[in-house]
Design a protein around this motif. Sequence first.
Motif, PDB file in Angstrom:
ATOM      1  N   ALA A 124      59.717 108.997 -90.794  1.00 19.55           N
ATOM      2  CA  ALA A 124      58.277 108.295 -90.654  1.00 19.55           C
ATOM      3  C   ALA A 124      57.473 109.220 -89.669  1.00 19.55           C
ATOM      4  CB  ALA A 124      58.191 106.990 -90.553  1.00 19.55           C
ATOM      5  N   GLY A 125      56.782 110.214 -89.987  1.00 18.74           N
ATOM      6  CA  GLY A 125      55.676 110.884 -89.346  1.00 18.74           C
ATOM      7  C   GLY A 125      54.247 110.048 -89.587  1.00 18.74           C
ATOM      8  N   TRP A 126      53.141 110.675 -88.891  1.00 17.56           N
ATOM      9  CA  TRP A 126      52.008 109.815 -88.913  1.00 17.56           C
ATOM     10  C   TRP A 126      51.656 109.708 -90.440  1.00 17.56           C
ATOM     11  CZ3 TRP A 126      47.593 111.137 -91.123  1.00 17.56           C
ATOM     12  CH2 TRP A 126      47.285 112.455 -91.816  1.00 17.56           C
ATOM     13  N   LYS A 127      51.810 110.790 -91.309  1.00 19.83           N
ATOM     14  CA  LYS A 127      51.768 110.449 -92.690  1.00 19.83           C
ATOM     15  C   LYS A 127      52.488 109.502 -93.362  1.00 19.83           C
ATOM     16  CE  LYS A 127      50.044 115.394 -93.199  1.00 19.83           C
ATOM     17  NZ  LYS A 127      50.179 116.671 -93.602  1.00 19.83           N
ATOM     18  N   GLY A 128      53.663 109.343 -93.228  1.00 25.17           N
ATOM     19  CA  GLY A 128      54.462 108.395 -93.892  1.00 25.17           C
ATOM     20  C   GLY A 128      54.189 107.147 -93.387  1.00 25.17           C
ATOM     21  N   ALA A 129      53.972 107.164 -92.084  1.00 24.28           N
ATOM     22  CA  ALA A 129      53.517 105.847 -91.589  1.00 24.28           C
ATOM     23  C   ALA A 129      52.230 105.178 -92.141  1.00 24.28           C
ATOM     24  CB  ALA A 129      53.706 105.676 -89.964  1.00 24.28           C
ATOM     25  N   TYR A 162      52.020 110.468 -74.582  1.00 24.13           N
ATOM     26  CA  TYR A 162      51.308 111.516 -73.859  1.00 24.13           C
ATOM     27  C   TYR A 162      51.774 112.867 -74.001  1.00 24.13           C
ATOM     28  CZ  TYR A 162      49.568 107.704 -71.291  1.00 24.13           C
ATOM     29  OH  TYR A 162      48.913 106.574 -70.997  1.00 24.13           O
ATOM     30  N   SER A 163      52.635 113.058 -75.317  1.00 22.95           N
ATOM     31  CA  SER A 163      52.923 114.570 -75.602  1.00 22.95           C
ATOM     32  C   SER A 163      52.177 114.595 -77.036  1.00 22.95           C
ATOM     33  CB  SER A 163      54.564 114.809 -75.847  1.00 22.95           C
ATOM     34  OG  SER A 163      55.188 114.600 -74.722  1.00 22.95           O
ATOM     35  N   TYR A 164      51.608 113.698 -77.601  1.00 24.80           N
ATOM     36  CA  TYR A 164      51.107 113.746 -78.959  1.00 24.80           C
ATOM     37  C   TYR A 164      49.495 113.400 -78.660  1.00 24.80           C
ATOM     38  CZ  TYR A 164      51.351 112.932 -84.118  1.00 24.80           C
ATOM     39  OH  TYR A 164      51.391 113.168 -85.356  1.00 24.80           O
ATOM     40  N   GLU A 165      48.931 114.610 -78.556  1.00 20.70           N
ATOM     41  CA  GLU A 165      47.580 114.768 -78.333  1.00 20.70           C
ATOM     42  C   GLU A 165      47.105 115.202 -79.986  1.00 20.70           C
ATOM     43  OE1 GLU A 165      43.913 117.488 -76.141  1.00 20.70           O
ATOM     44  OE2 GLU A 165      45.982 117.849 -75.797  1.00 20.70           O
ATOM     45  N   VAL A 166      46.035 114.500 -80.245  1.00 19.45           N
ATOM     46  CA  VAL A 166      45.532 114.433 -81.607  1.00 19.45           C
ATOM     47  C   VAL A 166      44.030 114.861 -81.365  1.00 19.45           C
ATOM     48  CG1 VAL A 166      47.236 113.094 -82.609  1.00 19.45           C
ATOM     49  CG2 VAL A 166      44.967 111.820 -81.773  1.00 19.45           C
ATOM     50  N   LYS A 167      43.288 115.147 -82.728  1.00 19.71           N
ATOM     51  CA  LYS A 167      41.880 115.547 -82.669  1.00 19.71           C
ATOM     52  C   LYS A 167      41.091 114.332 -83.088  1.00 19.71           C
ATOM     53  CE  LYS A 167      42.502 120.548 -83.445  1.00 19.71           C
ATOM     54  NZ  LYS A 167      42.322 121.390 -84.326  1.00 19.71           N
ATOM     55  N   LYS A 168      39.830 114.241 -83.071  1.00 19.52           N
ATOM     56  CA  LYS A 168      39.014 113.062 -83.303  1.00 19.52           C
ATOM     57  C   LYS A 168      38.884 113.043 -84.630  1.00 19.52           C
ATOM     58  CE  LYS A 168      34.448 111.259 -82.498  1.00 19.52           C
ATOM     59  NZ  LYS A 168      32.829 111.401 -81.833  1.00 19.52           N
ATOM     60  N   ASP A 169      39.008 113.829 -85.968  1.00 17.10           N
ATOM     61  CA  ASP A 169      39.191 113.318 -87.346  1.00 17.10           C
ATOM     62  C   ASP A 169      40.548 112.324 -87.357  1.00 17.10           C
ATOM     63  OD1 ASP A 169      40.772 115.640 -86.721  1.00 17.10           O
ATOM     64  OD2 ASP A 169      40.367 116.276 -88.448  1.00 17.10           O
ATOM     65  N   PHE A 170      41.357 112.872 -86.635  1.00 13.59           N
ATOM     66  CA  PHE A 170      42.960 111.997 -86.892  1.00 13.59           C
ATOM     67  C   PHE A 170      42.490 110.790 -86.386  1.00 13.59           C
ATOM     68  CE2 PHE A 170      46.837 110.340 -85.211  1.00 13.59           C
ATOM     69  CZ  PHE A 170      47.731 110.818 -86.160  1.00 13.59           C
ATOM     70  N   LEU A 171      41.850 110.343 -85.197  1.00 15.05           N
ATOM     71  CA  LEU A 171      41.498 108.926 -84.847  1.00 15.05           C
ATOM     72  C   LEU A 171      40.458 108.414 -85.778  1.00 15.05           C
ATOM     73  CD1 LEU A 171      40.815 106.800 -82.672  1.00 15.05           C
ATOM     74  CD2 LEU A 171      39.088 108.283 -81.773  1.00 15.05           C
ATOM     75  N   PHE A 174      42.612 106.992 -88.787  1.00 21.49           N
ATOM     76  CA  PHE A 174      42.994 105.741 -88.603  1.00 21.49           C
ATOM     77  C   PHE A 174      42.356 104.513 -88.258  1.00 21.49           C
ATOM     78  CE2 PHE A 174      46.609 108.486 -88.279  1.00 21.49           C
ATOM     79  CZ  PHE A 174      48.094 107.612 -88.254  1.00 21.49           C
ATOM     80  N   LEU A 175      41.036 104.918 -87.784  1.00 22.42           N
ATOM     81  CA  LEU A 175      40.050 103.531 -87.516  1.00 22.42           C
ATOM     82  C   LEU A 175      39.441 103.266 -88.702  1.00 22.42           C
ATOM     83  CD1 LEU A 175      38.212 104.789 -84.363  1.00 22.42           C
ATOM     84  CD2 LEU A 175      40.119 103.115 -84.470  1.00 22.42           C
ATOM     85  N   ASN A 176      39.355 103.957 -89.589  1.00 21.72           N
ATOM     86  CA  ASN A 176      38.881 103.697 -91.097  1.00 21.72           C
ATOM     87  C   ASN A 176      39.892 102.996 -91.928  1.00 21.72           C
ATOM     88  OD1 ASN A 176      36.500 105.065 -90.799  1.00 21.72           O
ATOM     89  ND2 ASN A 176      37.269 107.001 -91.658  1.00 21.72           N
ATOM     90  N   GLN A 177      40.938 103.029 -91.492  1.00 20.66           N
ATOM     91  CA  GLN A 177      42.035 102.079 -92.252  1.00 20.66           C
ATOM     92  C   GLN A 177      42.066 100.840 -91.700  1.00 20.66           C
ATOM     93  OE1 GLN A 177      46.574 102.729 -91.062  1.00 20.66           O
ATOM     94  NE2 GLN A 177      47.077 102.979 -93.152  1.00 20.66           N
ATOM     95  N   ASN A 178      41.978 100.774 -90.284  1.00 25.31           N
ATOM     96  CA  ASN A 178      41.857  99.604 -89.730  1.00 25.31           C
ATOM     97  C   ASN A 178      41.418  99.542 -88.267  1.00 25.31           C
ATOM     98  OD1 ASN A 178      42.233  96.905 -88.335  1.00 25.31           O
ATOM     99  ND2 ASN A 178      44.145  96.625 -89.541  1.00 25.31           N
ATOM    100  N   LYS A 179      40.235  98.881 -87.991  1.00 22.78           N
ATOM    101  CA  LYS A 179      39.768  99.106 -86.456  1.00 22.78           C
ATOM    102  C   LYS A 179      40.533  98.897 -85.328  1.00 22.78           C
ATOM    103  CE  LYS A 179      35.449 100.259 -88.092  1.00 22.78           C
ATOM    104  NZ  LYS A 179      34.972 101.598 -87.911  1.00 22.78           N
ATOM    105  N   LYS A 180      41.368  97.753 -85.851  1.00 25.14           N
ATOM    106  CA  LYS A 180      42.361  97.565 -84.741  1.00 25.14           C
ATOM    107  C   LYS A 180      43.743  98.790 -84.441  1.00 25.14           C
ATOM    108  CE  LYS A 180      42.384  92.668 -85.548  1.00 25.14           C
ATOM    109  NZ  LYS A 180      43.103  91.389 -86.130  1.00 25.14           N
ATOM    110  N   ASN A 181      43.570  99.831 -85.309  1.00 27.67           N
ATOM    111  CA  ASN A 181      44.301 101.070 -84.708  1.00 27.67           C
ATOM    112  C   ASN A 181      44.128 101.613 -83.524  1.00 27.67           C
ATOM    113  OD1 ASN A 181      46.226 100.405 -87.004  1.00 27.67           O
ATOM    114  ND2 ASN A 181      44.904 101.850 -88.290  1.00 27.67           N
ATOM    115  N   ARG A 182      42.828 101.118 -83.044  1.00 25.42           N
ATOM    116  CA  ARG A 182      42.544 101.689 -81.758  1.00 25.42           C
ATOM    117  C   ARG A 182      43.286 101.684 -80.971  1.00 25.42           C
ATOM    118  NH1 ARG A 182      37.726 103.938 -79.223  1.00 25.42           N
ATOM    119  NH2 ARG A 182      36.819 103.715 -81.058  1.00 25.42           N
ATOM    120  N   HIS A 183      44.162 100.617 -80.873  1.00 23.05           N
ATOM    121  CA  HIS A 183      45.144  99.988 -79.916  1.00 23.05           C
ATOM    122  C   HIS A 183      46.247 101.094 -79.929  1.00 23.05           C
ATOM    123  CE1 HIS A 183      47.620  97.525 -77.746  1.00 23.05           C
ATOM    124  NE2 HIS A 183      48.893  97.756 -78.540  1.00 23.05           N
TER     125      HIS A 183
END
Length: 250
Positions: A124-129, A162-171, A174-183
């Motif tokens: 499970a990477g982010w895509k599979g998860a 703290y090793s897993y920096e991502v870009k805004k489109d990634f965020l 996930f927010l489009n999937q569920n707003k609670k994913n901001r957590h």
Amino acid sequence: MIKSKFISRYNNISHGFFNRLGGYSNGIYKSLNCGMGSNDDKKNINKNLIKVCKKIKCNKKKLILLKQVHSNKIYLLNNIPKKKLIGDALITSKNKFALGILTADCAPIFLFDPRKKMIGAIHAGWKGAYKKIINKTINKFKKKGSNTKDLIAVIGPCISKYSYEVKKDFLIKFLNQNKKNRHFFTFKGKKIFFTLSGYIKNQLEKIGVNKIEIINKDTYLKKNNLFSARRSLKKNYYDYGRNISIIMIK
């Protein structure tokens, strides 16, 4: 090799999350690279696989590895596959079938139902998860008679927050999937960080699994002696080794 405290209580299960130490590979693959998909010398990879099989006490012919593609494709195994399967999760209740997962920042996940004597292994990477492979795998367990309250889930070494920096489109995805994913995101200045293990743990909890163990070993940090795709790419290496995680009913 790292072992789960939860699963180690059961004498009928052999398992381990292997690090990169104690193998035969050289250079950027040093030393226990188990990824046949890498450009490492295949003879060395094969020797590494033989070594981990001896540690798990499994027959190498019964070590089942997938061609992992960041999907939500799952296989329920009653026989040893004649060719490599394409997907990202395996389930079996057969003795001596060793389920293997290869990772280099993604999370390997073990599932075990002590009552039904059934095991699962998930890549499970982010895509599979994101594609709900965890939910789909547990639903397969439930169809085979498992109760989620009986299930043990172990999230193995993966890249940490703290090793897993991502870009805004990634965020945004996930927010489009569920707003609670901001957590599952942390913000430091203009930087955005994602907790993969936290996202996975939440999915497990939501589906009713409450016996969850997280192996807190960040694959990105060199001191932990684990292969990391992100660390290798940062160093401009052309490839990287893969950690192997194996679980088997004895």
